[in-house]
Design an enzyme around this catalytic site. Structure first.
Site, mmCIF file in Angstrom:
data_model
loop_
_atom_site.group_PDB
_atom_site.id
_atom_site.type_symbol
_atom_site.label_atom_id
_atom_site.label_comp_id
_atom_site.label_asym_id
_atom_site.label_seq_id
_atom_site.Cartn_x
_atom_site.Cartn_y
_atom_site.Cartn_z
ATOM 1 N N ASP A 198 0.870 -1.184 0.000
ATOM 2 C CA ASP A 198 0.000 0.000 0.000
ATOM 3 C C ASP A 198 0.903 1.229 0.000
ATOM 4 O O ASP A 198 1.491 1.577 1.021
ATOM 5 C CB ASP A 198 -0.902 -0.028 1.239
ATOM 6 N N GLN A 201 0.779 6.468 1.128
ATOM 7 C CA GLN A 201 1.498 7.505 1.854
ATOM 8 C C GLN A 201 2.955 7.637 1.443
ATOM 9 O O GLN A 201 3.669 8.492 1.964
ATOM 10 C CB GLN A 201 1.429 7.225 3.364
ATOM 11 N N LYS A 224 -3.342 12.009 -3.282
ATOM 12 C CA LYS A 224 -2.320 12.201 -2.259
ATOM 13 C C LYS A 224 -0.970 12.561 -2.860
ATOM 14 O O LYS A 224 0.012 12.714 -2.138
ATOM 15 C CB LYS A 224 -2.200 10.945 -1.391
#
Length: 404
Positions: A198, A201, A224
Site C-alpha cells: 500500500d 502515503q 495524495k
C-alpha cells in the site's frame, strides 16, 4: 528548491482562514493541486472529451492516445516493466478491493489466511478481513512495538502459517513509520507468498521502484500526490494480473460476448470495466510530471527537515506524547497532549488558520494498540515551509494553554 515559486503554483494556499493565512498541514488526507494539474483536466473537457478505445473518429483517437500515454508515464514513474502492468482505478481503496475480490475468486478456500500488519489503514484491513471471514479463514496480524516498529521475527513466524497473500503499508498514515517493505517482500517470497504494498502515503514523498522492491502489487491514490481525486493506480506483475480474474464486468473489459459465454480482454483492459475517468488520468500524468520536475532526493530531505522541525518544537510542550517514534519516519507527526482531546485541540488551532487532521485516521486498531481515542496529525508536502511549521507549533502551544 524555490519554495515561493512552488507555492505560487498552488492558488488554494493563497487565502485566509478566520482572518489568518492558511497553513495547510493535512496532506496525508489529500494534497492540494498545482495549477498545471487543474488546467490539464480542464483542457481535456474543453478540447478532447470523448469516450476512449471505442471510436474511430478524431476525438476518440486523440483521447485514447492521451489516456494510454498517461498509463505509460505512470508505469515509468514507478519503474514497471510494461505499461500493461498499470491498472487505472479510483484510488488505493478500489485497488485493494480489486485485489481482495480477485484473490478470493482465484485461490481463497475454506480456512485460508491473509497476513497484514497492526498499522494498516482500514482500506488495507477491511477488504481482506471480510474476504477471509466469508471462508471461515483468519486474518493474521504482524504486531508492532511502542515506537510503531513492526516485529519482523513475528512476521516470519506468521509467514510460516501459510497465508495466501501479504498486504502491508509502505508508510503508516498514523505513525509515519517507513516499513522495510523490500526486506518483507523478500521474506514472503521465500515462502512463495505474493505481496501487496500500500503506497498511498509513500508515492508523493519517495521514489518508487517496484522492480527493486520486487513487490507483486503496488497501489496508490492520485489525490495524495497532487493529482485529482477519483483516480489512482494498481501496479501488478504481468504474470499475476494474467492469472487473476476480473474484478468488475461490463464494457471494455470483454473480448467476445454471447449468451452462453464471455471471454475477457487482454491486460490492462480486463480490469478496467466501463468508461474510465480520462480527465483525471491525464491530471495524474501531469502530477507525475510535476513531481518529476524536482530532484526527488532533495524533496525527501526538505520534507524530512519539516518533520524534524515540527518534532523539535512540539517537544517543548508539557505532556505531549508522540504516537509513532520509529527511527525511520516520513511525512507526518502524530501526537496527543495529556488531558486534552485531539478534537478539541484541532478545533482550536483551526481557528488560528492551521489545518490538521484529528481522530483515528481510518486506523482504529492503531488507536486501540496505543490506548488512545485518536491523535492530532500534521502532515507535510513540498509546498510547506519552516515558517508554517513554526506557526503550527505555536498554535498548538497556545491551544494547549487554553484547554488546560
Amino acid at each position: 528548491m524555490n519554495i515561493n515559486e512552488i507555492r505560487n503554483q498552488f492558488p488554494v494556499l493563497d487565502q485566509q482562514v478566520y482572518g489568518k493565512p492558511l497553513v495547510y498541514l493535512d496532506n496525508a488526507a489529500t494534497t492540494q493541486k498545482p495549477i498545471c494539474v487543474i488546467d490539464r483536466e480542464r483542457d481535456y473537457y474543453l478540447h478532447e472529451n470523448c469516450n476512449i478505445h471505442r471510436g474511430v473518429h478524431y476525438l476518440s483517437q486523440k483521447a485514447t492516445e492521451a489516456y494510454e500515454h498517461a498509463r505509460q508515464t505512470v508505469a515509468d514513474f514507478v519503474h514497471a516493466k510494461e505499461a500493461r502492468e498499470i491498472i487505472f482505478t479510483r484510488g488505493t481503496t478500489e485497488s485493494l478491493n480489486l485485489l481482495a475480490t480477485s484473490f478470493e475468486h482465484f485461490c481463497i478456500g475454506e480456512g485460508d489466511k491473509v497476513l497484514i500488519t497492526a498499522m494498516e489503514h482500514h482500506s488495507n484491513l477491511v477488504p481482506w478481513q471480510q474476504m477471509v471471514q466469508r471462508h471461515h479463514g483468519q486474518l493474521l496480524v504482524v504486531p508492532m512495538d511502542d515506537k510503531g516498529v513492526l516485529d519482523l521475527n513475528r512476521y516470519e513466524d506468521l509467514l510460516k502459517e501459510g497465508p495466501k497473500v501479504v498486504s502491508i503499508a509502505h508508510i503508516s498514515n498514523v505513525l509515519g513509520t517507513i516499513n522495510p517493505v523490500k526486506q518483507m517482500v523478500a521474506m514472503a517470497h521465500q515462502y512463495g507468498i505474493p505481496v501487496v504494498v500500500d503506497g498511498a502515503q509513500s508515492i508523493a514523498h519517495h521514489s518508487i521502484d517496484v522492480q527493486d522492491l520486487d513487490c507483486d502489487f503496488f497501489v496508490f491514490s492520485g489525490h495524495k500526490m497532487y493529482a485529482p481525486m477519483g483516480i489512482g493506480g494498481l501496479y501488478g506483475k504481468a504474470e499475476w494480473l494474467e492469472k487473476l480474474p476480473p474484478y468488475q464486468f461490463g464494457g471494455e473489459m470483454v473480448d467476445v460476448v454471447n449468451f452462453e459465454k464471455t471471454t475477457f480482454n487482454v491486460l490492462p483492459y480486463k480490469f478496467e470495466a466501463g468508461t474510465p475517468n480520462v480527465g483525471a488520468a491525464l491530471g495524474l500524468e501531469t502530477a507525475v510530471r510535476f513531481l518529476q520536475s524536482f530532484d526527488r532526493k532533495e524533496v525527501e530531505q526538505y520534507e524530512a527537515s519539516l518533520l524534524q522541525s515540527a518534532i523539535e518544537q512540539l517537544s517543548e510542550i508539557d505532556g505531549i506524547r508522540f504516537i509513532g517514534e520509529a527511527a525511520h519516519r516520513s511525512g507526518l507527526v502524530s501526537f496527543i497532549i495529556d488531558g486534552i482531546h485531539p478534537y478539541d485541540l484541532g478545533t482550536i488551532i483551526d481557528k488560528m488558520g492551521v489545518a490538521v487532521r484529528t481522530g483515528h485516521h481510518c486506523a482504529e486498531p492503531v488507536m486501540t494498540r496505543f490506548v488512545i481515542p485518536g491523535t492530532v496529525r500534521a502532515s507535510f508536502a513540498l509546498y510547506n515551509t519552516i515558517k508554517e511549521v513554526e506557526i503550527f507549533a505555536n498554535a498548538v502551544k497556545k491551544a494547549a494553554l487554553m484547554l488546560r
